[in-house]
Design a protein around this motif. Structure first.
Motif, mmCIF file in Angstrom:
data_model
loop_
_atom_site.group_PDB
_atom_site.id
_atom_site.type_symbol
_atom_site.label_atom_id
_atom_site.label_comp_id
_atom_site.label_asym_id
_atom_site.label_seq_id
_atom_site.Cartn_x
_atom_site.Cartn_y
_atom_site.Cartn_z
ATOM 1 N N CYS A 15 0.823 -1.216 0.000
ATOM 2 C CA CYS A 15 0.000 0.000 0.000
ATOM 3 C C CYS A 15 0.857 1.266 0.000
ATOM 4 O O CYS A 15 2.025 1.256 0.384
ATOM 5 C CB CYS A 15 -0.967 0.005 1.180
ATOM 6 S SG CYS A 15 -0.206 0.191 2.803
ATOM 7 N N ASN A 16 0.236 2.355 -0.450
ATOM 8 C CA ASN A 16 0.887 3.665 -0.472
ATOM 9 C C ASN A 16 0.499 4.519 0.726
ATOM 10 O O ASN A 16 1.204 5.465 1.074
ATOM 11 C CB ASN A 16 0.494 4.425 -1.750
ATOM 12 C CG ASN A 16 0.684 3.603 -3.001
ATOM 13 O OD1 ASN A 16 -0.284 3.124 -3.584
ATOM 14 N ND2 ASN A 16 1.928 3.411 -3.415
ATOM 15 N N ARG A 17 -0.644 4.164 1.321
ATOM 16 C CA ARG A 17 -1.164 4.923 2.454
ATOM 17 C C ARG A 17 -1.936 3.961 3.350
ATOM 18 O O ARG A 17 -2.511 2.986 2.872
ATOM 19 C CB ARG A 17 -2.084 6.046 1.971
ATOM 20 C CG ARG A 17 -2.509 7.031 3.049
ATOM 21 C CD ARG A 17 -3.260 8.209 2.433
ATOM 22 N NE ARG A 17 -3.443 9.273 3.392
ATOM 23 C CZ ARG A 17 -2.544 10.210 3.662
ATOM 24 N NH1 ARG A 17 -1.392 10.205 3.027
ATOM 25 N NH2 ARG A 17 -2.777 11.159 4.549
ATOM 26 N N VAL A 18 -1.923 4.235 4.642
ATOM 27 C CA VAL A 18 -2.620 3.341 5.558
ATOM 28 C C VAL A 18 -3.423 4.142 6.578
ATOM 29 O O VAL A 18 -2.972 5.176 7.080
ATOM 30 C CB VAL A 18 -1.624 2.384 6.270
ATOM 31 C CG1 VAL A 18 -0.575 3.153 7.040
ATOM 32 C CG2 VAL A 18 -2.357 1.410 7.176
ATOM 33 N N TYR A 19 -4.628 3.657 6.821
ATOM 34 C CA TYR A 19 -5.498 4.205 7.863
ATOM 35 C C TYR A 19 -5.772 3.083 8.855
ATOM 36 O O TYR A 19 -5.935 1.926 8.462
ATOM 37 C CB TYR A 19 -6.833 4.685 7.280
ATOM 38 C CG TYR A 19 -6.717 5.820 6.303
ATOM 39 C CD1 TYR A 19 -6.764 7.143 6.733
ATOM 40 C CD2 TYR A 19 -6.563 5.570 4.944
ATOM 41 C CE1 TYR A 19 -6.655 8.191 5.827
ATOM 42 C CE2 TYR A 19 -6.453 6.613 4.037
ATOM 43 C CZ TYR A 19 -6.498 7.919 4.488
ATOM 44 O OH TYR A 19 -6.379 8.953 3.592
ATOM 45 N N SER A 20 -5.840 3.436 10.129
ATOM 46 C CA SER A 20 -6.193 2.445 11.143
ATOM 47 C C SER A 20 -7.427 2.919 11.895
ATOM 48 O O SER A 20 -7.521 4.086 12.294
ATOM 49 C CB SER A 20 -5.036 2.240 12.126
ATOM 50 O OG SER A 20 -5.356 1.213 13.055
ATOM 51 N N LEU A 21 -8.374 1.990 12.061
ATOM 52 C CA LEU A 21 -9.600 2.281 12.801
ATOM 53 C C LEU A 21 -9.572 1.603 14.161
ATOM 54 O O LEU A 21 -9.029 0.504 14.312
ATOM 55 C CB LEU A 21 -10.828 1.761 12.043
ATOM 56 C CG LEU A 21 -11.376 2.512 10.833
ATOM 57 C CD1 LEU A 21 -12.681 1.870 10.401
ATOM 58 C CD2 LEU A 21 -11.574 3.972 11.108
ATOM 59 N N LYS A 22 -10.171 2.253 15.135
ATOM 60 C CA LYS A 22 -10.399 1.648 16.443
ATOM 61 C C LYS A 22 -11.720 2.193 16.965
ATOM 62 O O LYS A 22 -11.915 3.408 17.038
ATOM 63 C CB LYS A 22 -9.266 1.971 17.410
ATOM 64 C CG LYS A 22 -9.424 1.295 18.773
ATOM 65 C CD LYS A 22 -8.276 1.637 19.718
ATOM 66 C CE LYS A 22 -6.994 0.958 19.307
ATOM 67 N NZ LYS A 22 -5.918 1.157 20.330
ATOM 68 N N LEU A 23 -12.637 1.287 17.276
ATOM 69 C CA LEU A 23 -13.965 1.665 17.772
ATOM 70 C C LEU A 23 -14.645 2.679 16.847
ATOM 71 O O LEU A 23 -15.290 3.625 17.297
ATOM 72 C CB LEU A 23 -13.865 2.225 19.194
ATOM 73 C CG LEU A 23 -13.324 1.254 20.248
ATOM 74 C CD1 LEU A 23 -13.187 1.951 21.593
ATOM 75 C CD2 LEU A 23 -14.235 0.034 20.367
#
Length: 233
Positions: free
Chosen positions: A201-209
């Protein structure tokens, strides 16, 4: 290309997403990671019109997707491979690809199938086989190719390597990167196999709740194992 601004959504009366903002640029692979139950699949569903947008804004090429159905999303150029929904097992590989292009003129469909068989040679070799006879990795390639038949500008992938062995997962990830490189399609991928997806990937997002807790370059996480671990606690 794709922009989410302060998006809220959920199931029934249960809110799952809380002010989610993210973007996917043309020709890039953006990964959405996080622990189970964080709302990752929900993000893809609200983008593709499977779930209603409660609040916020979703723009695709400057066009609002607020009241857009899944069918409309396909026509706008957004493909979707849902989690665990790989192939029509009772159809042949070629018939599965034909399903993906049911809206195309016959000659265009034939051309698109030939292009997918060029990118995924195994689909040509096994085009007459029933999809249910294929390995899990091969079935996933069929599902991805089927979603690419209408030539989407954006492809949403929900855990494409779910249940696959390390070897098959590696092959699928390599093909995803190849597809992006060869076709220019942008990809938003939800994946639990984090170390592998960070490599493509070129960009990453992380989710929590249901909230975005990280937005950055994959190298920031590849080089900081403590930060990566913290995102999943």
């Amino acid at each position: 290309m794709l922009k989410l601004v302060q998006v809220d959504s959920g199931y029934g009366k249960k809110q799952v997403l809380h002010g989610v903002s993210l973007a996917v640029n043309p020709g890039e692979i953006a990964a959405l990671i996080g622990p189970n139950g964080a709302g990752k699949s929900t993000v893809l569903k609200v983008i593709h019109g499977v779930l209603s947008l409660w609040h916020g804004e979703i723009l695709f090429g400057g066009v609002s997707l607020a009241k857009t159905s899944s069918g409309d999303c396909v026509r706008l150029g957004i493909g979707f491979c849902p989690q665990g929904n790989r192939v029509f097992t009772e159809l042949t590989v070629r018939e599965n690809l034909e399903v993906g292009g049911f809206m195309l003129p016959k000659d265009d469909l034939k051309t698109r199938i030939s292009e997918m068989q060029r990118i995924f040679p195994v689909l040509k070799a096994r085009e007459k086989d029933y999809a249910g006879k294929l390995s899990g990795g091969e079935q996933q390639l069929v599902a991805i190719a089927r979603a690419l038949i209408p030539q989407p500008k954006l492809l949403l992938l929900d855990e494409p390597c779910l249940g696959l062995s390390a070897r098959l997962s590696t092959a699928v990830f390599e093909k995803i990167a190849e597809v992006c490189d060869q076709t220019g399609v942008a990809i938003l991928i939800v994946e639990q196999k984090v170390r592998e997806v960070l490599e493509i990937c070129n960009r990453v997002y992380s989710l929590k709740l249901g909230k975005v807790v990280f937005d950055g370059h994959p190298d920031e996480l590849k080089n900081d194992k403590a930060k990566l671990k913290q995102l999943f606690l």
